[in-house]
Write an enzyme that holds these catalytic residues in place. Sequence first.
Site, PDB file in Angstrom:
ATOM      1  N   ASP A  84       0.957  -1.093   0.102  1.00  0.00           N
ATOM      2  CA  ASP A  84      -0.191  -0.010  -0.002  1.00  0.00           C
ATOM      3  C   ASP A  84       0.929   1.102  -0.143  1.00  0.00           C
ATOM      4  O   ASP A  84       2.095   1.195   0.518  1.00  0.00           O
ATOM      5  CB  ASP A  84      -0.762   0.063   1.099  1.00  0.00           C
ATOM      6  CG  ASP A  84      -2.002   1.038   1.166  1.00  0.00           C
ATOM      7  OD1 ASP A  84      -3.004   0.865   0.500  1.00  0.00           O
ATOM      8  OD2 ASP A  84      -1.810   2.214   1.864  1.00  0.00           O
ATOM      9  N   GLN A  85       0.274   2.254  -0.575  1.00  0.00           N
ATOM     10  CA  GLN A  85       1.212   3.563  -0.884  1.00  0.00           C
ATOM     11  C   GLN A  85       0.277   4.610  -0.262  1.00  0.00           C
ATOM     12  O   GLN A  85      -0.783   4.942  -0.613  1.00  0.00           O
ATOM     13  CB  GLN A  85       1.792   3.784  -2.105  1.00  0.00           C
ATOM     14  CG  GLN A  85       2.614   5.119  -2.216  1.00  0.00           C
ATOM     15  CD  GLN A  85       3.188   5.110  -3.839  1.00  0.00           C
ATOM     16  OE1 GLN A  85       2.316   5.670  -4.601  1.00  0.00           O
ATOM     17  NE2 GLN A  85       4.443   4.780  -3.809  1.00  0.00           N
TER      18      GLN A  85
END
Length: 210
Positions: free
Chosen positions: A79-80
Amino acid sequence: MPDTVCRPPRLILASSSRYRRALLERLGIPFDVVSPDLDETPHDGETPAATALRLAAAKARAVAATIDAPDGVLVIGSDQVATFDGLQIGKPGTHERALAQLVSMQGREVEFHSALCLYDSRTGEAQVEDIVTHVRFRSLPEAELDAYLRAETPYDVAGSAKSEGLGIALLDAIDSNDPTALVGLPLIALTRMLRAADYPLFATTRGDRA
């Protein structure tokens, strides 16, 4: 003579992102893709790093729970989260919001947290890491930003800048320990995790892992 070869567990990428899939394909190892069904809303008071780490682990565990694999699976969750002026920056979704993002970041630095989780269903162990990337944006005319957005349509990218494409022209500098982190899947960290899980990265052919 019986076959005594110890076969590696099935590898799964828990993501719907075509960018992460393209990055993982660089390693030349077999994997499947399963999209996690997950609410990605940040929790109240949660730091960007905490949000990214929580969601990366949750994606990996959620997908692992749906897989029936007696020999176990290794699930990659990622996830970013981008942060600017103390606020989390999401995927713009529209041209107008993307343009507003880019205009606000002109000449400024944005911090990207690219969290990674490798979940091993054989042991229940989850390796997690957050790779931080600092990006400084150039100051460009709004007409050029508009033209970039129409060319790349990066409306599914946090921060609206696709560094693997024309978006690199929006940037003055990138500072990170992992050059693939900004695209969404930190391969240096991932290969380190796979080695720790005894995954044979250097088998000579795909057939060696079949």
